[in-house]
Motif scaffolding. Structure first.
Motif, PDB file in Angstrom:
ATOM      1  N   SER A   5       0.815  -1.213   0.000  1.00  0.00           N
ATOM      2  CA  SER A   5       0.000   0.000   0.000  1.00  0.00           C
ATOM      3  C   SER A   5       0.848   1.261   0.000  1.00  0.00           C
ATOM      4  N   GLY A   6       2.137   1.106   0.177  1.00  0.00           N
ATOM      5  CA  GLY A   6       2.999   2.283   0.241  1.00  0.00           C
ATOM      6  C   GLY A   6       2.850   3.014   1.557  1.00  0.00           C
ATOM      7  N   GLN A   7       2.215   2.357   2.500  1.00  0.00           N
ATOM      8  CA  GLN A   7       2.028   2.963   3.803  1.00  0.00           C
ATOM      9  C   GLN A   7       3.202   2.616   4.698  1.00  0.00           C
ATOM     10  N   LYS A   8       3.322   3.335   5.778  1.00  0.00           N
ATOM     11  CA  LYS A   8       4.339   2.952   6.729  1.00  0.00           C
ATOM     12  C   LYS A   8       3.804   1.811   7.575  1.00  0.00           C
ATOM     13  N   LEU A   9       4.728   1.021   8.073  1.00  0.00           N
ATOM     14  CA  LEU A   9       4.320  -0.150   8.846  1.00  0.00           C
ATOM     15  C   LEU A   9       3.443   0.254  10.031  1.00  0.00           C
ATOM     16  N   GLY A  10       3.879   1.304  10.721  1.00  0.00           N
ATOM     17  CA  GLY A  10       3.131   1.765  11.883  1.00  0.00           C
ATOM     18  C   GLY A  10       1.697   2.111  11.525  1.00  0.00           C
ATOM     19  N   GLU A  11       1.563   2.799  10.389  1.00  0.00           N
ATOM     20  CA  GLU A  11       0.217   3.187   9.943  1.00  0.00           C
ATOM     21  C   GLU A  11      -0.629   1.951   9.703  1.00  0.00           C
ATOM     22  N   THR A  12      -0.036   0.985   9.009  1.00  0.00           N
ATOM     23  CA  THR A  12      -0.768  -0.243   8.714  1.00  0.00           C
ATOM     24  C   THR A  12      -1.196  -0.921  10.012  1.00  0.00           C
ATOM     25  N   LEU A  13      -0.277  -0.996  10.941  1.00  0.00           N
ATOM     26  CA  LEU A  13      -0.588  -1.669  12.196  1.00  0.00           C
ATOM     27  C   LEU A  13      -1.731  -0.987  12.925  1.00  0.00           C
ATOM     28  N   ILE A  14      -1.686   0.353  12.911  1.00  0.00           N
ATOM     29  CA  ILE A  14      -2.738   1.083  13.608  1.00  0.00           C
ATOM     30  C   ILE A  14      -4.072   0.901  12.892  1.00  0.00           C
ATOM     31  N   SER A  15      -4.010   1.056  11.565  1.00  0.00           N
ATOM     32  CA  SER A  15      -5.280   0.978  10.854  1.00  0.00           C
ATOM     33  C   SER A  15      -5.871  -0.428  10.923  1.00  0.00           C
ATOM     34  N   GLU A  16      -5.022  -1.402  11.071  1.00  0.00           N
ATOM     35  CA  GLU A  16      -5.546  -2.764  11.216  1.00  0.00           C
ATOM     36  C   GLU A  16      -5.954  -3.071  12.646  1.00  0.00           C
ATOM     37  N   GLY A  17      -5.570  -2.188  13.517  1.00  0.00           N
ATOM     38  CA  GLY A  17      -5.924  -2.385  14.912  1.00  0.00           C
ATOM     39  C   GLY A  17      -5.056  -3.412  15.617  1.00  0.00           C
ATOM     40  N   THR A  18      -3.951  -3.795  14.979  1.00  0.00           N
ATOM     41  CA  THR A  18      -3.081  -4.787  15.628  1.00  0.00           C
ATOM     42  C   THR A  18      -2.201  -4.155  16.705  1.00  0.00           C
ATOM     43  N   ALA A  19      -1.981  -2.867  16.548  1.00  0.00           N
ATOM     44  CA  ALA A  19      -1.232  -2.171  17.585  1.00  0.00           C
ATOM     45  C   ALA A  19      -1.900  -0.829  17.826  1.00  0.00           C
ATOM     46  N   SER A  20      -1.891  -0.381  19.059  1.00  0.00           N
ATOM     47  CA  SER A  20      -2.524   0.901  19.341  1.00  0.00           C
ATOM     48  C   SER A  20      -1.563   2.024  18.938  1.00  0.00           C
ATOM     49  N   PRO A  21      -2.148   3.172  18.610  1.00  0.00           N
ATOM     50  CA  PRO A  21      -1.284   4.306  18.243  1.00  0.00           C
ATOM     51  C   PRO A  21      -0.252   4.579  19.326  1.00  0.00           C
ATOM     52  N   ARG A  22      -0.652   4.352  20.568  1.00  0.00           N
ATOM     53  CA  ARG A  22       0.276   4.632  21.650  1.00  0.00           C
ATOM     54  C   ARG A  22       1.486   3.713  21.604  1.00  0.00           C
TER      55      ARG A  22
END
Lengths: 733, 126
Positions: A312-329
Motif C-alpha cells: 500500500s505504500g504505507q508505513k508499517l506503523g500506519e498499517t498496524l494502527i489501521s488494522e488495529g493490531t497495535a494501538s497508536p500509543r
C-alpha cells in the motif's frame, strides 16, 4: 464510512495546485481504508490511487493524462464497491479528480462520473498546470544568480563548523552503527551544505555532498548498513570538503577546474553504493522489531503487516494502527524509541567563570542559611510558621544547589568519543584488532573535570591496547576471539563518578610485575605482598613491565601519571586482573571538584575534614593491638596487618583530647602500597562541603588541601591525606 | 496583499540558507522577513507576530519542517498560514507526508526567484 465518502464528494480540493486539498483527500482515503477490511479489493484500490496521487504530487508522472484517467477509474470503482455500504449515488463521490483540473472547469465534476472514455477530452487538461511547475527541475542545472562574496564567506564559516560536528558524530556511529540519531546528525550538515552549494553554484561541493547525502539517506532509511567503508567514505568526503572550503576561502571564488581527488571520490562512491545496496543487513532497528521486543506483537503479525504496508505504500506503523493490531500509543512509543531523540534542547552559552561564581555563591548561600537557621536565637523561637518556612527555605536552597551544580555538568560522551580514534590508531599501529565498547556515555561530569580525566583515560586505554590486548595470533593460540575488546564505562555511584576500563587481554602477570619491581629496586625480594599490592606497583613511577618499549605507550611513564592525575582530582584507582583473561581498572572520582563528601573529625578544639573517598574504614582499636616497634615507631594491628599510627594532632599543633589510640578514633587510609591509621579524637559527622581554596600564605600548606565552611559558620581545614602521609614518612626518617 | 506588506517567516537551521532565501524573497519585493533557526523558535515567533507566509526547510534538527507544519496546522490561530516547504530533490519522496499534513506547496532546492514566485502565486492570495 458513509460520512467519509460524503466528505470526499463535498469537494475538498479547490484546484490543481491545491496540494492542501489533495492532502485532505489522501487523509480521507486513509480514513476510508481504516474502515475497510484489509487486503480486500477496495483497500487495494486505495493503495493504487494513493501511488498515482504520489506520482502526481511529485510531478513524476510519465503520463499525467493516463494517470488522471486511472485515478478516476479506480476511485469510481471504489465508490461502486461501496454501494453495499449505503452510498446512494456513488458516482458523485469521485472527488479527487478535481485536483488536477483547472479551477474554472466546473463541468468537470459532473463529467467525471462516467468511467468511460468520454471524459478523455476533459482529462487532457491537467497536463497544463502540471507542466507549469516543471522549470524548477531544470533549475538545478541552471546557473543560480545568488552571487555574493559575503554569503560565500558565511557559507565557508558555517560549513566548517558543521563539518567538525560530522567527525564527532561519525565516531559515535563507529561504535554504534545503528544510532539513527547520529546518522541523522551526520546527514543533516551534508544536506545543508549541498543545499546552499546548489544556490551558490559551487558545483564540486554540491556534487560531493550530494553523493554522501544519498549514501547517508540510504543508511538512514535502513537500506544500507553503516559499515567501516561507509564511515571511511564519509570521513574522506569530510576531508575533501574541508580542503575545498579552504580553497574557496582563500580564492574567494570556486576553482574553475575540477579537482581530480573529487572525481576519484565520486567514482568510488558510485561503485560503492552499487554493491552495498545488496547488503541485507539492516542497521536500523525496525518498528516491527521493537514492537515484538515490547511483546506487543509476534513476528508473524509484523511480517504480514509489513507485506501489506509495502503493497500500500504505507508505513508499517500506519498499517498496524489501521488494522488495529497495535494501538497508536504503542506504535508511537516504538517510534520514539527508534528515534531516540537527541537529548539537547535549546541552549545558551555562558562564561564558565560566571557559572563557577554562581556555584560558589550558591554554596555560600547554603552555608549562610544554615548559619542563620542554627543561630541559637532563631532556634529558640517556637513558632510553627517559622519552622515551616525554614523547611521550605531548605528545600529551595537544596534544589538551587542541585540545579546550579548540574549546570556545570556535561556528558562524558565527548571525552569517550575521543578514545575511539585513539583505539583505532593504536590498534592499527600495533597490528592488533580491537573493538572499543562504551557504556554510560550519558553520565554527567563536572565540566572542570572533563579535561582532567582526559589524560589518565588516554594512558589507561593505551595501556590496555598496547600491553593488555595480545596480537591476533597470540589470541587465537590462546583460544580467544582474535579481535580484542576494550570497554570503557562510566557510571554515577553515590557521590562519585566511576569509570571502568576493562580489557580481555593477557591480564597482569603477578610474577613478572614482582620481579620487575625487585629489579627496579621498588620492593625488596623479602617483601611479602598480596596480589593487590603487587598490582599497585604498576603505579610506581618509572615502572614498565613491557620488555621492550613500544612506539605507542610504554615509555616508562604511564600508570604513575594516571594515579597522580586521579589523586589530584581527589579520586581513587582500583585494579583487578586475571592472568590470561584481562585486566580491570577503575577510576573513582568525585562528582565535582567543587564539593567533597567529607568526614568531619574533631582534634582538640579544631575540626578537620577528611575526604570520605580516602577512607577505608574507621575503628577504635583494642588496647593490646597498639605497639611500638623498634625502627618503625608506633603501629596498630588491624586484622593481622600492622599499620603505622599517624598522630594528626602533632602535624597541626593541636592539643588532643585523647593521646591513646584506644580512646580516640582511627581512620584507616591507604597510600601507595601501605595502609596507615590516622588518629583523631572523634568523628563529628559526615557532610558535603564546598571546597574553598586557601588564600596567600596557606595555599602551600603541606597536609592541607583547602578549607570549608561548616554549618555553624566556622572554618574547617580539609586534610590532604597524601600530604599528611608524606609528612609522616619524613618525620619517621 | 502585496508581497511588500506581508510578513514572511523563514525557518532553516543553516544560517547561509536563510540568507539566501531572504535574498530571493527580497528580489520578489518582500520587505518584512523574519527568521527562525528551528521549529520551536518559529513557533515562538508565530505566537507574537502576525505571519502571512512560512517558508520552512524540511530537514532540521530536533523539530523537522514536517513537525513544524503539523504544529502550525493544529493551532487555530496559525492553521491557515500558507506554508511552503523547502525540500531537496533527494528527499522529495517524503513530500506526500507533508501534503497529508496539509502543506500549501513545496519547492525543491536550489530554486530561483522565478520558481519561488510560481509557487507563491499558487498559495498566497494577492
Amino acid at each position: 464510512m458513509e460520512n467519509i465518502l460524503l466528505q470526499l464528494s463535498n469537494g475538498v480540493i479547490d484546484g490543481p495546485d491545491d496540494l492542501m486539498g489533495i492532502g485532505e483527500c489522501l487523509n480521507l482515503l486513509d480514513d476510508l481504508e481504516g474502515k475497510l477490511e484489509s487486503g480486500g479489493p477496495r483497500s487495494r484500490m486505495i493503495a493504487k490511487v494513493r501511488l498515482i496521487f504520489k506520482r502526481l504530487i511529485l510531478e513524476e508522472s510519465p503520463d499525467r493524462d493516463g494517470d488522471w484517467r486511472e485515478i478516476q477509474r479506480v476511485l469510481g470503482l471504489l465508490q461502486t464497491g461501496s454501494l453495499d455500504d449505503g452510498m446512494d449515488d456513488p458516482m458523485y463521490g469521485v472527488e479527487p479528480p478535481r485536483e488536477a483540473v483547472p479551477d474554472d472547469d466546473d463541468d468537470f465534476f459532473a463529467s467525471a462520473q462516467p468511467l468511460s472514455d468520454e471524459n478523455e477530452t476533459v482529462l487532457m487538461e491537467p497536463s497544463t498546470p502540471m507542466r507549469a511547475a516543471a522549470p524548477e527541475k531544470q533549475g538545478e542545472s541552471e546557473g543560480f544568480e545568488v552571487q555574493d562574496p559575503e554569503l560565500l564567506k558565511d557559507f565557508v564559516e558555517e560549513s566548517k563548523e558543521h563539518l567538525s560536528s560530522i567527525e564527532l558524530n561519525m565516531l559515535a556511529l563507529e561504535t554504534d552503527p545503528n544510532d539513527n540519531e547520529a546518522i541523522n546528525a551526520v546527514f543533516r550538515p551534508f544536506h545543508s551544505i549541498k543545499g546552499v552549494a546548489g544556490f551558490l553554484n559551487l558545483t564540486e561541493i554540491h556534487h560531493l555532498s550530494h553523493e554522501v547525502e544519498n549514501l547517508l539517506d540510504a543508511a538512514r532509511s535502513g537500506k544500507l548498513a553503516v559499515t567501516d567503508s561507509v564511515i571511511d567514505i564519509v570521513l574522506t568526503a569530510t576531508d575533501i570538503l574541508k580542503a575545498l572550503l579552504q580553497e574557496l576561502e582563500q580564492d574567494g571564488e570556486p576553482s574553475s577546474q575540477t579537482h581530480p581527488i573529487v572525481l576519484t571520490f565520486l567514482e568510488r562512491v558510485k561503485n560503492f553504493s552499487g554493491d552495498a545496496e545488496q547488503d541485507e543487513n539492516l542497521p536500523v532497528r525496525k518498528i516491527g522489531q521493537i514492537l515484538v521486543e515490547h511483546g506487543v506483537l509476534d513476528s508473524d503479525t509484523v511480517e504480514d503487516a509489513a507485506e501489506k504496508s509495502r503493497a500500500s505504500g504505507q508505513k508499517l506503523g500506519e498499517t498496524l494502527i489501521s488494522e488495529g493490531t497495535a494501538s497508536p500509543r504503542e506504535v508511537s512509543k516504538a517510534l520514539r524509541e527508534q528515534r531516540h531523540s537527541m537529548e539537547s534542547a535549546s541552549s545558551v552559552r555562558i562564561d564558565t567563570h560566571k557559572l563557577d561564581n554562581l556555584v560558589d555563591m550558591v554554596g555560600e548561600l547554603v552555608i549562610a542559611q544554615s548559619m542563620v537557621l542554627q543561630n541559637p536565637e532563631i532556634l529558640g523561637i517556637k513558632d510553627q510558621k517559622l519552622q515551616k518556612d525554614s523547611v521550605q527555605l531548605n528545600r529551595i536552597t537544596a534544589e538551587l544547589q542541585r540545579i546550579s551544580m548540574s549546570m556545570r555538568m556535561v556528558p562524558i560522551k565527548s571525552t569517550f568519543q575521543k578514545m575511539i580514534r585513539l583505539v583505532r590508531d593504536l590498534a592499527k599501529k600495533s597490528g592488533k584488532e580491537v573493538t572499543l565498547l562504551m557504556k554510560g556515555e550519558e553520565t554527567e561530569i563536572d565540566r572542570n573535570m572533563v579535561e582532567e580525566i582526559y589524560e589518565p583515560l588516554v594512558h589507561m586505554i593505551r595501556n590496555s591496547v598496547d600491553h593488555g590486548i595480545e596480537t591476533p595470533d597470540e589470541r587465537e593460540k590462546a583460544g580467544k576471539d582474535p579481535v580484542g575488546t576494550v570497554e570503557i564505562a562510566a557510571e554515577q555511584k553515590g557521590g562519585n563518578i566511576v569509570i571502568d576500563i576493562q580489557d580481555d587481554g593477557r591480564g597482569l602477570n603477578v610474577e613478572k610485575i614482582r620481579s620487575k619491581a625487585i629489579e627496579r629496586g621498588i620492593i625488596s625480594p623479602a617483601d611479602v605482598l598480596d596480589e593487590r599490592a603487587v598490582f599497585e606497583l604498576i603505579f610506581h613511577p618509572g615502572f614498565s613491565t613491557r620488555d621492550k618499549v613500544t612506539e605507542v605507550s610504554g615509555r616508562g611513564v604511564g600508570m604513575d601519571v594516571v594515579k597522580k592525575c586521579v589523586e589530584r582530582l581527589r579520586g581513587k584507582m582500583e585494579i583487578a586482573s586475571q592472568l590470561g583473561r584481562g585486566s580491570y581498572f577503575q577510576m573513582k572520582l568525585p562528582l565535582t571538584m567543587a564539593i567533597i563528601d567529607g568526614m568531619v573529625i574533631q582534634i582538640g578544639q579544631e575540626r578537620f575534614i577528611v575526604p570520605t573517598i580516602a577512607l577505608k574504614e574507621s575503628l577504635r582499636p583494642a588496647q593490646d593491638s597498639y605497639f611500638t616497634i623498634q625502627g618503625r615507631g608506633e603501629v596498630v594491628k588491624v586484622r593481622e596487618a600492622l599499620m603505622p599510627l599517624v598522630r594528626l594532632h602533632s602535624f597541626f599543633n593541636e592539643e588532643p583530647r585523647y593521646r591513646n589510640p584506644w580512646e580516640g578514633l582511627l581512620l584507616v587510609v591507604s597510600e601507595g602500597k601501605h595502609s596507615y591509621c590516622l588518629l583523631a579524637d572523634e568523628i563529628v559527622g559526615r557532610q558535603e562541603v564546598v571546597i574553598k581554596s586557601l588564600g596567600g600564605l596557606f595555599r602551600q600548606l603541606p597536609g592541607i588541601s583547602g578549607g570549608a565552611i561548616l554549618g555553624d559558620g566556622k572554618v574547617a581545614l580539609i586534610i590532604d591525606v597524601k600530604g599528611i602521609i608524606s609528612l609522616y614518612e619524613e618525620s619517621v626518617k | 496583499m502585496a508581497y511588500k506588506d506581508m510578513t514572511v517567516l523563514i525557518v532553516d537551521d543553516f544560517l547561509t540558507m536563510r540568507r539566501i532565501v531572504r535574498k530571493i524573497l527580497r528580489d520578489l519585493d518582500f520587505e518584512n522577513i523574519l527568521e527562525a533557526e528551528d521549529g520551536s523558535a518559529a513557533l515562538d515567533l508565530l505566537k507574537v507576530n502576525k505571519i502571512d507566509l512560512i517558508v520552512s526547510d524540511w530537514n532540521m534538527p530536533r523539530m523537522t519542517g514536517l513537525d513544524l507544519l503539523k504544529a502550525v496546522r493544529s493551532n487555530d490561530s496559525t492553521k491557515d498560514i500558507p506554508f511552503l516547504m523547502v525540500t531537496a530533490e533527494a528527499q522529495k519522496e517524503n513530500i506526500v507526508e507533508a501534503v497529508k499534513a496539509r502543506v500549501s506547496n513545496y519547492i525543491v532546492k536550489p530554486f530561483t526567484a522565478a520558481t519561488l514566485e510560481e509557487k507563491l502565486v499558487k498559495i498566497v492570495p494577492r
